[in-house]
Each structure stands twice: as structure tokens, then as C-alpha cells.
Design an enzyme around this catalytic site. Structure first.
Site, short mmCIF file in Angstrom:
data_model
loop_
_atom_site.label_atom_id
_atom_site.label_comp_id
_atom_site.label_asym_id
_atom_site.label_seq_id
_atom_site.Cartn_x
_atom_site.Cartn_y
_atom_site.Cartn_z
N CYS A 1 0.80 -1.23 0.00
CA CYS A 1 0.00 0.00 0.00
C CYS A 1 0.83 1.28 0.00
CB CYS A 1 -0.99 -0.01 1.16
SG CYS A 1 -0.24 -0.40 2.74
N HIS B 1 -2.41 6.66 4.50
CA HIS B 1 -0.96 6.73 4.66
C HIS B 1 -0.44 8.04 4.05
CE1 HIS B 1 -1.07 2.70 5.98
NE2 HIS B 1 -0.47 2.07 5.00
#
Ligand code: A2P
Length: 344
Positions: free
Chosen positions: A134, A247
Site C-alpha cells: 500500500c 498513509h
């Protein structure tokens, strides 16, 4: 559940009750993916549960070797060990596997796909297609258009990774630690080795002999494969932060050709899946709370790097449950539906 459509597919989700599994259901719904039959799979812990999909409650079944009979596309989001054991069985049963785990990413026979960057790599798949890590994926959404313009040479980066990247239990751990601390009570630690509430852990995934973590080396290995740059030099520090979702990555990237901020902005504005959010004088820059629930990654704080030649510094944020996992997986399945790549 059954729908009638000639192009519709029988779909399975392994890890349907997890943080990514939940997002897979929502992304399939809102992108109107042609699902004729949906099988939700999880561990025996979830036996008896059911989850909403469109206007139906779908029962969660316990994952077994026979779970893939009649399935066309199987999304896997239950960790590497489950993928290693069950993905080959799904392929044998005739399904194409879109795998969110790290189990097959570096296998030369398995395409590692970001549809905006290397969709053509999908054509030689042999039943398993991998979704990149990710934080790698979110960093590459900004780096790939800049690479196309200037030629990427070297990347130094630090990540600020949300707890949802660890899974549904880590979200609960942060929540319960924040609540305990606000009551003046001691925190319980089950998922992370240290308190995550009001703390930073420079520790994502396990440590390797070279002092880096697996997560940090995934960035180098997977970026080389996706960008077709086997010599790409990278050094990354991954940090788990007390953020629930999305993130962020601080990136310093050196290029072959001379760079300018204006040209870099043009490249990012033209790139699909990326939004430039870059007006620092008005306190406008990407933030994790702004990108949660969004498909696009936000890029900002774009500036010339003061330490490296031909280099840019920037900050990128993306919802790792969406572009970093579920959305990218569904976009891969959509590529499979296109006649040229259809190998179902
Ligand atoms: P379950 O909810 O039944 O434990 P997350 O990444 O959010 O922690 O989610 C992990 C997902 O993987 C969950 O859906 C979980 O199901 C599933 N899972 C974990 N272990 C197994 C297993 N042994 N067999 C099938 N599914 C599993």
C-alpha cells in the site's frame, strides 16, 4: 446472490470481514462491478455472520479448499499465508486471483499491477495478479508521472502509516488505548509491541539482516518491478503513526533530467488518480484526514530538493484501504473484463 447479466462474474472475497474486505464490498458496489454471484469467505470466527452487498445480506462462509468451485474472480485479503495456501487452489478451480497480500508480488510469473502505471503487464498472467504494497502504491502514484517526464534515478522517503494498514484489530487497539489513556488507565497492547496512541513506531513489518524492515525493502523491490527500473536506488523508513486511516509519505526523488516545479506540477495535474493539493501559503497541502474515503492520492509541498541535484521533494497522502488495496484490486478486475486482457 445472483444477478442476471451475460458479462457478470462469480466473485469471491477471501477475508471479507477484514478492513480491506469491507472496502472491497463498497468499491464493487459503487463502481457497479458486474457481480452475478458473491461468495464471502473468512475464518471460522466469522461463521454465522452476514454482510450487506447492494440490497442483500450475504452469508459469510468458512474458507475451505472447495470454496472456489464456480468462481471467476477471487479477491484475497486475508494475509500472505492464506494466499499461499488457497490462491493456487482457486486458480486450479478456474478462478483468476487478485491478491492483496505480499505472497506472490515478486514472483516473476505474477504481474504486479497499478492500472494507471503498468496495465500492459497484466496480459501474461497465469491466474494470479498481485496488488502492490500500500505505501509503495501510494508513493508510485506520484512518482510514476514524474518518472515519465524526468526519468527516475533515486528515491529517499519516509512513511507515516495508519493503523488500518495492520487490519481491523489494530484500529480497535488504537481506539481502546486512546479511551484508556483519557480515563487515566494503563493501555493494553496486543497488536503492536508498544503503545501506538500518542506515539510513533519506526517499525512496520519484520526486521531484516540489513537493518531495514520488509516493508521498507518492498518499496525498492516492487517499484523496480512496476516501473521496469531494475537499477532504481531507494532508501525508505516506514513509521506507524496513530492515524486511523490513510498513509502519508515524504518523498525526495532524484531524476536523470533537470526538473522544474512547474513541469512537475503539469505532470501531476495530467496524471489520473492523482490530485495536486499544493498552496502552502494558504495552508493547503495533503493530509490523511482529507484523503480518507477518496479514490485519488493527493500530492503537495512540491519543491526543488535542496540536497540532491535534479531532485524534487514532495508529500503524498492516499487512502491505503482504497487506492492502496481495495480500489486497486477492483481496477485490476476491471482490466480483466476488457476484451484485450480478458483471460477469464
Ligand atoms: P475473520 O474476521 O473471520 O478473522 P484484517 O486484515 O482486517 O485483520 O482482516 C483479516 C481477514 O482475513 C478477516 O476477514 C479474517 O477473517 C480473515 N482471516 C484470517 N485468518 C483466516 C483464516 N485462517 N481463514 C480464512 N480467513 C481468515
Amino acid at each position: 446472490m445472483h444477478l442476471n447479466s451475460s458479462t457478470s462474474k462469480n466473485v469471491a472475497i477471501v477475508g471479507a470481514t477484514g478492513a480491506v474486505g469491507e472496502q472491497l464490498l463498497r468499491v464493487l458496489e459503487r463502481r457497479n462491478f458486474p457481480v452475478s454471484y458473491l461468495r464471502l469467505l473468512a475464518s471460522p470466527r466469522s461463521a454465522g455472520a452476514s454482510l450487506a452487498f447492494r440490497d442483500t445480506m450475504v452469508p459469510v462462509e468458512v474458507l475451505e479448499a472447495e470454496s472456489f468451485d464456480g468462481i471467476d474472480i477471487a479477491f484475497f485479503s486475508a494475509g500472505g499465508d492464506i494466499s499461499k495456501k488457497f490462491a493456487p487452489l482457486a486458480v486450479k478451480a478456474g478462478a483468476v486471483v487478485v491478491d492483496n497480500s505480499s505472497a506472490f508480488r515478486m514472483d516473476p510469473k505474477v504481474p504486479l499491477i497499478v492500472p494507471e502505471i503498468n496495465p500492459g503487464d497484466i496480459k501474461n498472467h497465469r491466474g494470479i495478479i498481485a496488488v502492490p504494497n500500500c505505501s509503495t502504491l501510494i508513493a508510485l502514484m506520484a512518482l510514476a508521472p514524474l518518472h515519465e517526464r524526468f526519468g527516475l534515478k533515486r528515491v529517499i522517503a519516509s512513511t507515516y502509516q495508519a493503523v488500518s494498514g495492520t487490519g481491523a484489530r489494530a484500529i480497535k487497539e488504537l481506539q481502546s488505548q486512546v479511551e484508556s489513556l483519557s480515563r487515566g488507565e494503563a493501555v493494553k497492547k496486543e497488536i503492536y509491541p508498544h503503545q501506538i496512541a500518542f506515539n510513533l513506531l519506526p517499525h512496520v513489518d519484520t526486521f531484516l539482516e540489513n537493518g531495514y524492515t520488509k516493508e521498507e525493502m518492498k518499496f525498492q523491490n516492487e517499484s523496480r518491478k512496476i516501473l521496469h527500473l531494475p537499477e532504481l536506488q531507494t532508501s525508505m523508513t516506514c513509521v506507524r503513526v496513530p492515524v486511523y486511516r490513510a498513509h502519508s509519505i515524504a518523498v525526495h526523488a532524484e531524476f536523470e533530467k533537470p526538473v522544474s516545479v512547474a513541469e512537475a506540477q503539469d505532470a501531476l495535474i495530467a496524471a489520473s488518480g492523482v490530485d495536486l493539493v499544493d498552496d502552502p501559503m494558504r495552508a493547503l497541502y495533503p493530509m490523511p484526514i482529507e484523503v480518507q474515503g477518496l479514490d485519488e492520492c493527493h500530492v503537495g509541498r512540491l519543491r526543488l530538493d535542496t540536497a540532491l541535484p535534479n531532485a524534487l521533494a514532495f508529500w503524498v497522502c492516499g487512502d491505503q484501504l482504497l487506492k492502496g488495496a481495495a480500489l486497486n484490486a477492483v481496477q485490476i478486475a476491471e482490466l480483466l473484463l476488457k476484451p484485450v486482457t480478458c483471460n477469464l
